[in-house]
Design an enzyme around this catalytic site. Structure first.
Site, PDB file in Angstrom:
ATOM      1  N   GLY A  12       0.254   5.985   4.893  1.00  0.00           N
ATOM      2  CA  GLY A  12       1.018   5.119   5.788  1.00  0.00           C
ATOM      3  C   GLY A  12       2.205   4.498   5.079  1.00  0.00           C
TER       4      GLY A  12
ATOM      5  N   ALA B 150      -5.502  10.771   7.791  1.00  0.00           N
ATOM      6  CA  ALA B 150      -4.187  10.782   7.153  1.00  0.00           C
ATOM      7  C   ALA B 150      -3.031  10.992   8.145  1.00  0.00           C
ATOM      8  CB  ALA B 150      -4.157  11.831   6.046  1.00  0.00           C
TER       9      ALA B 150
ATOM     10  N   GLY C 221       0.818  -1.205   0.000  1.00  0.00           N
ATOM     11  CA  GLY C 221       0.000   0.000   0.000  1.00  0.00           C
ATOM     12  C   GLY C 221       0.849   1.252   0.000  1.00  0.00           C
TER      13      GLY C 221
ATOM     14  N   GLU D  69     -17.429  19.105   3.407  1.00  0.00           N
ATOM     15  CA  GLU D  69     -16.684  19.788   2.345  1.00  0.00           C
ATOM     16  C   GLU D  69     -17.336  19.559   0.986  1.00  0.00           C
ATOM     17  OE1 GLU D  69     -12.624  18.488   3.022  1.00  0.00           O
ATOM     18  OE2 GLU D  69     -12.342  20.023   4.552  1.00  0.00           O
TER      19      GLU D  69
ATOM     20  N   GLY E 229      -0.333   4.505   0.217  1.00  0.00           N
ATOM     21  CA  GLY E 229      -1.076   5.669   0.705  1.00  0.00           C
ATOM     22  C   GLY E 229      -0.203   6.442   1.689  1.00  0.00           C
TER      23      GLY E 229
END
Lengths: 444, 444
Positions: free
Chosen positions: A29, A328, A25, A184, A27
């Site tokens: 992390g 995040a 992954g 948002e 992302g």
């Protein structure tokens, strides 16, 4: 460590003895783990099914035609190009064999000495998967461009439509879940319809569009201070967004949403509520929480496996009895922490300190010039918080070009109220074979 | 004019008596026709199957990961938002009934008093349609993102690959047809592989990629002055592109291209050769040339139909015995001309002058800093011609934001050699219904 595992075809020439760290992954992390291992005496392989790292917090801006997908993406290889101990592998992971210490893809098994699992999450319908086709969520670039198409086509169809009821339904947008993404996105759709599209149609008035933000809890933005959340709600009200709190969704169907026993007709319903973890918990045979996250110990290890780390949205970590949030910054901190523990162990230091999540605060925007910032002791709202939000987000975007473009487009959008990426793309039957040829590759 | 035709539901309120001009296609021809009718006493409906006008000459930059689709697109509605006599219709035209004076879509018939057909062209394989799956062309946004995926995946697959022959094949790119698109795209792929990707891989050296530009004629860029074309060829050579002129393609198959009886193995083959016109010629029952273009008279009228105009790539027009070329400036001039004739006729002036195409010159770029400009009397090449190319293209991009972004990205790319849109997107089975709901609309 078993030397066999490090002598695979994937390790670097001349370094066959170095421990092999596999990161699944890319992302927040995974990328931060990889970068933190830059100078460690290890070989790193980072695997992702996409070639790009995605700045997911801005994905709603792609769905609302503000930014292009490439504006919030950067090729994983490019970010890591100077990191000579690191390889990037574009592949879909299908499982993990924790006894053989191998990560499995369709065509190969990749041995590891240390493993960092950072595969993120997708949306969860809380057991109502039949809602998925009617209320798409927002996790990938394809989700975003599909939603963009759906939102823009709603206006096009309303312009054609002669039945006033159907027209009203087409111009109704319901967002389910009032966390930051829901808030948002509601603001962005309100501005799209009330400003950007205002003079583009002849038969409809886009300003008449209804945007409804639905929340089961009694208030919006539960992670924020209550006063700030109230301000955000006022901001949404000023933008023409209807906020319905204490309104659990009873059903979602082809023509709308049922709340309090009443059907609201809507052409577009967007799921901004729950997330559920990737299948990594299952791959690892881990104990999972209700959202499918794998439970980890205080070192972010799979219990009993000191060489397997799970970080970010895939992990269910607790700190002082409270869950570490699935956002995040927590994923970034988890990735960096796992890398530091691996670096410690490789250099013989075995008494690492446990993971400690630092909450640096919460930010959200409401439309083009209003934000809220909850930094713990300091809380503020308004234009300044909006600027703070932009700077914070742009700061985290990897790569200068993206930083520049996002900043430019945000200010440009602020000045002109326009949308720059109002592109309806269709999936025509492709002349080009659209599937990667990966499966044709022979195992190495 | 038949009053029945102007009293349809599509004409504007309070102007039911004004002649109705229908424009099919919002490319360079159709958009310029619509804009030129801004102040004419007519109602205009412009129909396109996409919601955006596309700046096709820069599409190769999307395919080579320089620009995002939205950078070279603008919503048709937005461009025409202030033009109150004009409606935009997102629909796929299925036919034209020239006796009833109606344009047909799946769910309605749109009556016209005047018709401008500007539906462009797609690629033609000169009777070898079986080559299409192996050698995709470049006409739409989807073509460009598919090609981008194919090109970027070739490098990813080569990085995985252990068989050196297959690796070499994956890193071979063949472009068929050395007109401006073939030349510009060959240069862009050469720079992508030799510079932008240079340090991103571990097992392959992208600099070893072969880019081969194949042309059946004895020279490249036949529309240009021969000396300039020679300079462009030198420029391609300097970028590492192999140019093979006088090399008609004998076959294209899954693994490459056959030239002069010899198979060249290539993972990516791109068709930049022929185009063929849209089915509009058939819809109109028009006499067609070999490329399927409808033959028109000196007023760009379908012979015998003074109220039907055909412009741009859809038309086969001649001037002094020579064909008007199928390029953007010719389409723009044709669209403006057709609009002026309609404005004349509506105001009672029946003796319009015939269409006259003005050749303002030819431009092409070779890589990031070299161009050639053939302006008739003035011919020049080098960096200055490249800057001239940028300015000319940016000038024609509709809408300020696009102008700014393209200029910025061109210079940024020049400075950094990077590619900003290196995004491999997949077509996952979409959760969202991907097809427009247009067919659900009731006929009005």
């Amino acid at each position: 460590m078993d030397a066999l595992h490090t002598s695979s075809g994937l390790t670097m020439t001349g370094s066959a003895k170095r421990p092999h760290v596999v990161i699944v992954g890319a992302g927040f992390g995974g990328m931060n783990a990889a970068k933190a291992l830059k100078d460690a005496p290890v070989d790193v392989t980072i695997i992702d099914r996409n070639n790009h790292h995605l700045f997911q917090p801005l994905l709603y801006q792609v769905a609302t035609a503000v930014l292009s997908p490439a504006d919030i993406s950067a090729p994983i290889r490019h970010i890591l190009r100077k990191q000579k101990n690191t390889k990037v592998l574009l592949a879909e992971v299908t499982g993990i064999d924790r006894d053989q210490q191998q990560v499995l893809t369709a065509d190969r098994a990749i041995p590891y000495d240390y493993l960092i699992v950072a595969t993120g999450a997708s949306h969860s319908y809380f057991g109502n998967d039949q809602w998925a086709p009617f209320a798409p969520g927002l996790k990938t670039v394809n989700d975003a461009t599909s939603l963009r198409r759906k939102i823009l086509l709603a206006f096009e169809e309303a312009e054609h439509e002669t039945d006033p009821d159907r027209q009203r339904s087409l111009l109704t947008f319901i967002l389910i879940g009032a966390g930051p993404t829901g808030v948002e996105m509601a603001g962005a759709i309100a501005e799209l319809s009330h400003a950007a599209l205002a003079s583009d149609f002849r038969n409809i008035d886009p300003k008449a569009a209804r945007i409804i933000l639905v929340e089961a809890l009694p208030r919006i933005l539960p992670a924020f201070d209550e006063k700030l959340a109230k301000k955000a709600q006022d901001g949404l009200h000023n933008l023409g967004v209807e906020v319905r709190t204490s309104s659990p969704v009873q059903d979602i169907n082809e023509s709308g949403v049922v709340i309090a026993g009443q059907q609201i007709e809507a052409g577009t319903v967007i799921w901004t509520a729950g997330v559920s973890a990737s299948p990594a918990g299952k791959w690892l045979g881990a104990e999972q929480d209700r959202a499918g996250r794998a439970k980890v110990d205080e070192y972010l290890n799979l219990p009993g496996y000191a060489n397997i780390f799970i970080v970010g949205d895939t992990a269910s970590a607790t700190q002082a009895g409270k869950p570490v949030p699935g956002i995040a910054p927590a994923a970034m901190q988890g990735g960096i922490y796992a890398a530091s523990v691996i670096a410690d162990r490789v250099s013989g230091k075995l008494n690492s300190h446990p993971f400690r999540y630092h909450n640096r605060g919460n930010l959200a925007t409401v439309g083009r010039s209003y934000g809220i910032a909850d930094l713990g002791k300091v809380k503020f709202s308004g234009f300044l918080a909006w600027v703070f939000w932009i700077v914070a987000h742009v700061f985290f975007l990897i790569g200068f070009r993206n930083r520049f473009l996002v900043l430019f487009q945000s200010f440009w959008g602020y000045i002109t109220f326009q949308r720059n990426a109002r592109l309806i793309t269709h999936d025509y039957a492709a002349v080009v074979s659209p599937k990667p040829r990966e499966r044709e590759l022979q195992p190495s």
